[in-house]
Design an enzyme around this catalytic site. Structure first.
Site, PDB file in Angstrom:
ATOM      1  CE  LYS A 272       1.945 -17.995  -1.362  1.00 55.94           C
ATOM      2  NZ  LYS A 272       1.100 -19.202  -1.284  1.00 55.94           N
TER       3      LYS A 272
ATOM      4  CE1 TYR B 110      -3.053  -2.960   0.256  1.00 55.19           C
ATOM      5  CE2 TYR B 110      -3.864  -2.106   2.326  1.00 55.19           C
ATOM      6  CZ  TYR B 110      -3.940  -3.028   1.307  1.00 55.19           C
ATOM      7  OH  TYR B 110      -4.897  -4.002   1.331  1.00 55.19           O
TER       8      TYR B 110
ATOM      9  CG  ASP C  15      -7.520  -4.555   3.472  1.00 56.40           C
ATOM     10  OD1 ASP C  15      -8.661  -4.650   3.944  1.00 56.40           O
ATOM     11  OD2 ASP C  15      -7.230  -3.748   2.564  1.00 56.40           O
TER      12      ASP C  15
ATOM     13  CG  ASP D   6     -13.175  -7.044   4.261  1.00 61.43           C
ATOM     14  OD1 ASP D   6     -12.814  -6.292   5.182  1.00 61.43           O
ATOM     15  OD2 ASP D   6     -13.731  -6.624   3.223  1.00 61.43           O
TER      16      ASP D   6
ATOM     17  CG  ASP E 262      -1.550 -20.363   0.396  1.00 63.41           C
ATOM     18  OD1 ASP E 262      -0.902 -20.283   1.458  1.00 63.41           O
ATOM     19  OD2 ASP E 262      -1.107 -20.960  -0.614  1.00 63.41           O
TER      20      ASP E 262
HETATM   21  C1  LIG Z   1      -8.805   1.916   1.418  1.00 62.24           C
HETATM   22  C2  LIG Z   1      -8.309   0.647   2.047  1.00 62.24           C
HETATM   23  C3  LIG Z   1      -6.832   0.608   2.161  1.00 62.24           C
HETATM   24  C4  LIG Z   1      -8.912   0.505   3.383  1.00 62.24           C
HETATM   25  C5  LIG Z   1      -9.231  -0.895   3.752  1.00 62.24           C
HETATM   26  O1  LIG Z   1      -9.727  -1.706   3.005  1.00 62.24           O
HETATM   27  C6  LIG Z   1      -8.992  -1.284   5.116  1.00 62.24           C
HETATM   28  O2  LIG Z   1      -8.215  -0.673   5.820  1.00 62.24           O
HETATM   29  O3  LIG Z   1      -9.584  -2.300   5.536  1.00 62.24           O
HETATM   30 MG   LIG Z   2     -10.363  -3.521   4.057  1.00 65.74          MG
END
Ligand SMILES: CC(C)CC(=O)C(=O)O
Ligand SMILES: [Mg+2]
Ligand SMILES: NC(=O)C1=CN([C@@H]2O[C@H](COP(=O)(O)OP(=O)(O)OC[C@H]3O[C@@H](n4cnc5c(N)ncnc54)[C@H](O)[C@@H]3O)[C@@H](O)[C@H]2O)C=CC1
Length: 348
Positions: free
Chosen positions: A186, A136, A242, A246, A218
């Site tokens: 990884k 990032y 990240d 999710d 993975d």
């Molecule tokens: C804009 C992203 C870097 C933000 C994101 O997906 C996160 O921090 O979970």
């Molecule tokens: Mg995110």
């Protein structure tokens, strides 16, 4: 005076942040709040996603309550002007290298989880995500190859000091919980990950009381849905953390349930739900505010040293969920505001 910067942003950001702020006001009427534009909203107002006055407020404040940024209508802008540049800029400028993302199943949400009930019930983990390095923040761009074809690149790199400080947060977090740390990388393919693994193993020498394991990302993604109960604390890089967070959110019932704290290791923090601006449901009162409200609880705990109040907020969320309060993502019909009402009332 305790000053909270409120940067609610785009899409559902303002909707869920309003509920988190109400909860903080109910906990302590003496807190001061100051709002500033961020993301797409700030771009429209000032031409910049992170205007200097917003950054200044974030620096002055004792803590930052953040909503979400982003909207497809800004996708054609140069990267520096897109809403997402604001959140990356805040993390970098405030030195928020440690991102705590707890994922646990609140009693009553077993049916909302994508996992079988007995598997889902066991999820109670924290992902410690490195937040100011990795792809990032590496060199990035697009160029032409010699034969004129387009090429995009994002450099992934980590310095040993960056890995060491986040590894320490991982070990310290594990010490306060079940004493187990799983480092995810990884290392079978990436040099960055090989360094990551070497440094984590070195730091482990200072934490003989913590049981350290390593997984490739993975496999970790697979294990997270196969048997999330095996995890206590996961420490990992920016990109992997990240994605895994999710994924973990659905094990716990909804992406609308997972809060986060982005910390600089010195009390400064920015608190935000892990989700984005959800343009598909924005403006319809459908967003689940629990992730934002639980982020406010993390703010109380980590920046204001008010663990007892944080616990009260978490218990209020647990109580209303146990009583059947549900926004649409959890299979219910409550609006964002009605869910906020329930939590505020449960605070007593
Ligand atoms: C804009 C992203 C870097 C933000 C994101 O997906 C996160 O921090 O979970
Ligand atoms: Mg995110
Ligand atoms: N921290 C931030 O500001 C983040 C910003 N983004 C940005 O947000 C925008 C949308 O990104 P997406 O990939 O769609 O991810 P998203 O997290 O915004 O939404 C993914 C899905 O989850 C649902 N969802 C998210 N939060 C919810 C909530 N509180 N209650 C109920 N449902 C919820 C959405 O409706 C959507 O279907 C993009 O511009 C992206 O760059 C994405 C992630 C984090």
């Amino acid at each position: 005076m305790t000053l909270i910067a409120v940067l609610s942003g785009d899409g559902i950001g303002p909707e869920v942040t309003a509920q988190a702020r109400r909860v903080l006001e109910a906990v302590d009427a003496g807190l001061q709040f100051e709002e500033a534009p961020v993301g797409g909203a700030a771009y429209l107002e000032t031409g910049l996603p992170l205007p200097p006055q917003t950054l200044d407020l974030a620096k002055r404040a004792d803590a930052v309550l953040f909503g979400a940024v982003g909207d497809p209508k800004f996708d054609a802008l140069a990267r520096a002007f897109r809403p997402e540049a604001a959140i990356l800029g805040l993390r970098k400028e405030l030195g928020l290298f440690a991102n705590l993302r707890p994922a646990k199943l609140f009693p009553g949400l077993e049916d909302a989880s994508t996992l079988k009930r007995e598997v889902a019930e066991a999820i109670d983990l924290i992902i410690v995500r490195e937040l100011t390095g990795d792809v990032y923040f590496g060199e990035k761009g697009q160029r032409r190859t010699e034969d004129g074809r387009r090429q995009g690149y994002d450099v992934m790199s980590y310095g040993e000091d960056e890995v060491r400080r986040i590894a320490r947060i991982g070990f310290e977090t594990a010490r306060t919980r079940g004493g187990k740390l799983c480092s995810v990388d990884k290392a079978n393919v990436l040099e960055t990950s090989q360094l990551w693994r070497d440094v984590v193993n070195e730091v482990a020498g200072d934490y003989p009381d913590v049981a350290l394991s390593h997984l490739y990302v993975d496999n970790a993604a697979m294990q997270l849905v196969r048997d999330p109960g095996q995890f206590d604390v996961i420490v990992t890089g920016n990109l992997f953390g990240d994605i895994l967070s999710d994924q973990a959110s659905m094990c716990a019932g909804s992406i609308g349930m997972l809060p986060s704290a982005a910390l600089n290791g010195d009390g400064k923090g920015m608190y935000e739900p892990i989700h984005g601006s959800a343009p598909d449901i924005a403006g319809r009162g459908k967003a689940n505010p629990c992730a934002a409200i639980l982020s406010a609880a993390m703010l109380l705990r980590h920046s204001l040293a008010r663990g007892e109040d944080a616990g009260r907020v978490e218990q209020a969320v647990a109580r209303v969920l146990a009583d059947g309060a549900r926004t649409p993502d959890l299979g219910g019909e409550l609006s964002t505001e009605a869910m906020g009402d329930r939590v505020v009332n449960a605070l007593g």
